[in-house]
Design a protein around this motif. Structure first.
Motif, PDB file in Angstrom:
ATOM      1  N   PHE A  31      73.374  75.612  82.138  1.00  0.00           N
ATOM      2  CA  PHE A  31      73.142  74.492  82.361  1.00  0.00           C
ATOM      3  C   PHE A  31      72.210  73.738  83.536  1.00  0.00           C
ATOM      4  O   PHE A  31      72.175  72.636  82.418  1.00  0.00           O
ATOM      5  CB  PHE A  31      74.605  74.832  83.189  1.00  0.00           C
ATOM      6  CG  PHE A  31      76.069  75.110  82.631  1.00  0.00           C
ATOM      7  CD1 PHE A  31      76.763  73.974  81.410  1.00  0.00           C
ATOM      8  CD2 PHE A  31      77.174  75.643  82.991  1.00  0.00           C
ATOM      9  CE1 PHE A  31      77.062  74.382  80.675  1.00  0.00           C
ATOM     10  CE2 PHE A  31      77.837  76.012  81.855  1.00  0.00           C
ATOM     11  CZ  PHE A  31      78.451  75.442  81.037  1.00  0.00           C
ATOM     12  N   LYS A  32      70.784  74.532  83.953  1.00  0.00           N
ATOM     13  CA  LYS A  32      70.708  73.569  84.442  1.00  0.00           C
ATOM     14  C   LYS A  32      69.333  73.412  83.634  1.00  0.00           C
ATOM     15  O   LYS A  32      68.780  72.248  83.680  1.00  0.00           O
ATOM     16  CB  LYS A  32      70.011  74.576  85.857  1.00  0.00           C
ATOM     17  CG  LYS A  32      70.783  74.268  86.713  1.00  0.00           C
ATOM     18  CD  LYS A  32      70.029  75.069  87.996  1.00  0.00           C
ATOM     19  CE  LYS A  32      71.174  75.247  89.392  1.00  0.00           C
ATOM     20  NZ  LYS A  32      70.663  75.812  90.385  1.00  0.00           N
ATOM     21  N   ALA A  33      69.405  74.070  82.785  1.00  0.00           N
ATOM     22  CA  ALA A  33      67.777  73.715  81.269  1.00  0.00           C
ATOM     23  C   ALA A  33      68.074  73.097  80.389  1.00  0.00           C
ATOM     24  O   ALA A  33      68.132  72.514  79.452  1.00  0.00           O
ATOM     25  CB  ALA A  33      67.611  75.328  80.687  1.00  0.00           C
ATOM     26  N   GLY A  34      69.601  73.128  80.128  1.00  0.00           N
ATOM     27  CA  GLY A  34      69.925  72.167  78.519  1.00  0.00           C
ATOM     28  C   GLY A  34      70.741  72.620  77.770  1.00  0.00           C
ATOM     29  O   GLY A  34      70.557  74.140  78.143  1.00  0.00           O
ATOM     30  N   ALA A  35      71.199  71.843  76.815  1.00  0.00           N
ATOM     31  CA  ALA A  35      72.015  72.263  75.539  1.00  0.00           C
ATOM     32  C   ALA A  35      71.738  73.380  74.598  1.00  0.00           C
ATOM     33  O   ALA A  35      71.660  74.519  74.550  1.00  0.00           O
ATOM     34  CB  ALA A  35      72.840  71.206  75.190  1.00  0.00           C
ATOM     35  N   TYR A  36      69.896  72.300  74.384  1.00  0.00           N
ATOM     36  CA  TYR A  36      69.317  73.471  73.631  1.00  0.00           C
ATOM     37  C   TYR A  36      68.986  74.477  73.914  1.00  0.00           C
ATOM     38  O   TYR A  36      68.895  75.795  73.061  1.00  0.00           O
ATOM     39  CB  TYR A  36      67.929  72.622  73.087  1.00  0.00           C
ATOM     40  CG  TYR A  36      68.340  71.268  72.257  1.00  0.00           C
ATOM     41  CD1 TYR A  36      68.331  71.330  71.008  1.00  0.00           C
ATOM     42  CD2 TYR A  36      68.257  70.198  73.231  1.00  0.00           C
ATOM     43  CE1 TYR A  36      69.174  70.192  69.973  1.00  0.00           C
ATOM     44  CE2 TYR A  36      68.059  69.315  72.249  1.00  0.00           C
ATOM     45  CZ  TYR A  36      69.198  68.621  70.903  1.00  0.00           C
ATOM     46  OH  TYR A  36      69.298  67.512  70.707  1.00  0.00           O
TER      47      TYR A  36
END
Length: 63
Positions: A31-36
């Motif tokens: 979740f911290k890194a992002g959806a992709y």
């Protein structure tokens, strides 16, 4: 004995991954890194699971 030795490395990798990769920490990092990154992570995990299942239950194709 030979079949046990062929099964052992795959089982060892699966055991190590289950013991050292806690789900809460992994999901929080995703979740911290992002959806992709999450999508790529899911694809990679599915590919590894499919590979492990094919190695474990693929049968003996060598004569």
């Amino acid at each position: 004995m030979k079949s046990l030795l062929r099964f052992f490395p795959s089982a060892l990798v699966a055991m190590v991954l289950t013991l050292f990769m806690t789900s809460c920490a992994a999901i929080g990092d995703i979740f911290k890194a992002g959806a992709y990154t999450g999508i790529i992570g899911v694809v990679v995990v599915l590919a590894v699971v499919i590979w492990l299942v094919s190695k474990l239950f693929g049968g003996n194709r060598n004569p």
